[in-house]
Design an enzyme around this catalytic site. Structure first.
Site, PDB file in Angstrom:
ATOM      1  CG  ASP A  56      -7.162  -2.806  -3.155  1.00 22.56           C
ATOM      2  OD1 ASP A  56      -7.767  -1.974  -2.454  1.00 22.56           O
ATOM      3  OD2 ASP A  56      -5.940  -3.015  -3.054  1.00 22.56           O
ATOM      4  CG  HIS A 101      -5.893  -2.226   0.496  1.00 25.41           C
ATOM      5  ND1 HIS A 101      -5.217  -1.836  -0.635  1.00 25.41           N
ATOM      6  CD2 HIS A 101      -5.258  -1.611   1.546  1.00 25.41           C
ATOM      7  CE1 HIS A 101      -4.223  -1.028  -0.308  1.00 25.41           C
ATOM      8  NE2 HIS A 101      -4.217  -0.885   1.005  1.00 25.41           N
ATOM      9  CB  SER A 149      -0.976  -0.034   1.181  1.00 26.43           C
ATOM     10  OG  SER A 149      -1.993   0.929   1.044  1.00 26.43           O
TER      11      SER A 149
END
Length: 277
Positions: free
Chosen positions: A225, A254, A95
């Site tokens: 996601d 995610h 991320s």
């Protein structure tokens, strides 16, 4: 407790497990190194030196007023790598950590880097602009900022109980422990630091940084996601990178470091073995 000192005096906490060729893991917003523990332990048990640090403003690192942006995050990562004199490193970023890894290469090159892995990562550029029409509207990130100011504890709870792990999808099976751990780690970040990091991960253009990566890259992304949509993140990054392999996790959210930890560990290990121990 192990720390390295950044150029401005900030103390950057890190965990150093195992022995062998080094792997450095960069975490997502608003978490800390503990979010990597499953993969860190797995890789250390398979003959690698697995190192995970808390980004400044998060976890056990200094909560500085300034420096909550990608250039400084990348320079902090460089301080960690240089201080520990790590070579032939595989950099793994989840991320926001994927942005940190990309910006590290953009600023510091690949002299110490053997491989890169981007997991549910924010590059190449999340924010919709005239030059990036495929990005997400600024109102999404403004809403995150507003929620952070209004009641960040509840915001983190809502993220964990909703889109981060796909808990808002029918049939989702995500334990209360995993969701609570997200909330607990998030609250260990500094309020100001986490707030400014929203702009760092959403408004930083990593396209030139991806262009600078001249080593093999494994891109892993779930196609459900809801935080960094697949088309905005992994798919766009893989299309831009010179030496990329894209691995798509069907229907995955995610937070695959938790929801798909076993598959992720196996995929990381296989990629690492391609370079050697």
């Amino acid at each position: 407790m192990a720390f390295v000192r950044a150029a401005d005096g900030a103390e950057i906490f890190y965990k150093d497990w195992g022995a062998g060729r080094p792997v450095v893991l960069s975490h997502g917003w608003p978490l800390n190194a503990d979010s990597w523990e499953s993969q860190q332990r797995f890789l250390a048990r398979h003959g690698y030196r697995a190192i995970a640090h808390d980004r400044r403003g998060h976890g056990r690192s200094s909560q500085t007023w300034h420096g909550n942006e990608m250039d400084t995050y990348a320079d902090d990562l460089a301080t960690l790598i240089d201080t520990l004199d790590l070579r032939r490193v595989t950099l793994i970023g989840f991320s926001t950590g994927g942005g940190e890894v990309a910006r590290y290469v953009g600023r510091h090159g690949t002299a110490r880097v053997a491989q890169v892995v981007l997991v549910s990562a924010v590059p190449p550029f999340m924010l919709r602009t005239p030059g990036n029409p495929g990005g997400l509207p600024v109102e999404i990130f403004d809403s995150l900022r507003a929620g952070s100011l209004a009641d960040r504890s509840q915001q983190y709870r809502d993220l964990a109980d909703g889109p981060f792990f796909g808990y808002n999808r029918p049939g989702a099976d995500v334990s209360s422990g995993i969701r609570h751990a997200f909330w607990l780690q998030a609250l260990q970040s500094g309020h100001h630091n986490a707030y400014e990091c929203i702009a760092a991960f959403s408004g930083t253009d990593f396209r030139a940084d991806l262009d600078a990566i001249d080593v093999p890259v494994l891109v892993i992304h779930g196609d459900d996601d809801q935080v960094v949509p697949f088309a905005v993140g992994g798919q766009a990054s893989a299309a831009r990178l010179r030496y990329a392999r894209l691995t798509v996790y069907p229907a995955a959210p995610h937070g695959i470091t938790d929801t798909h930890r076993d598959r992720l560990g196996s995929d990381l290990l296989a990629f690492l073995k391609e370079y050697g121990t």
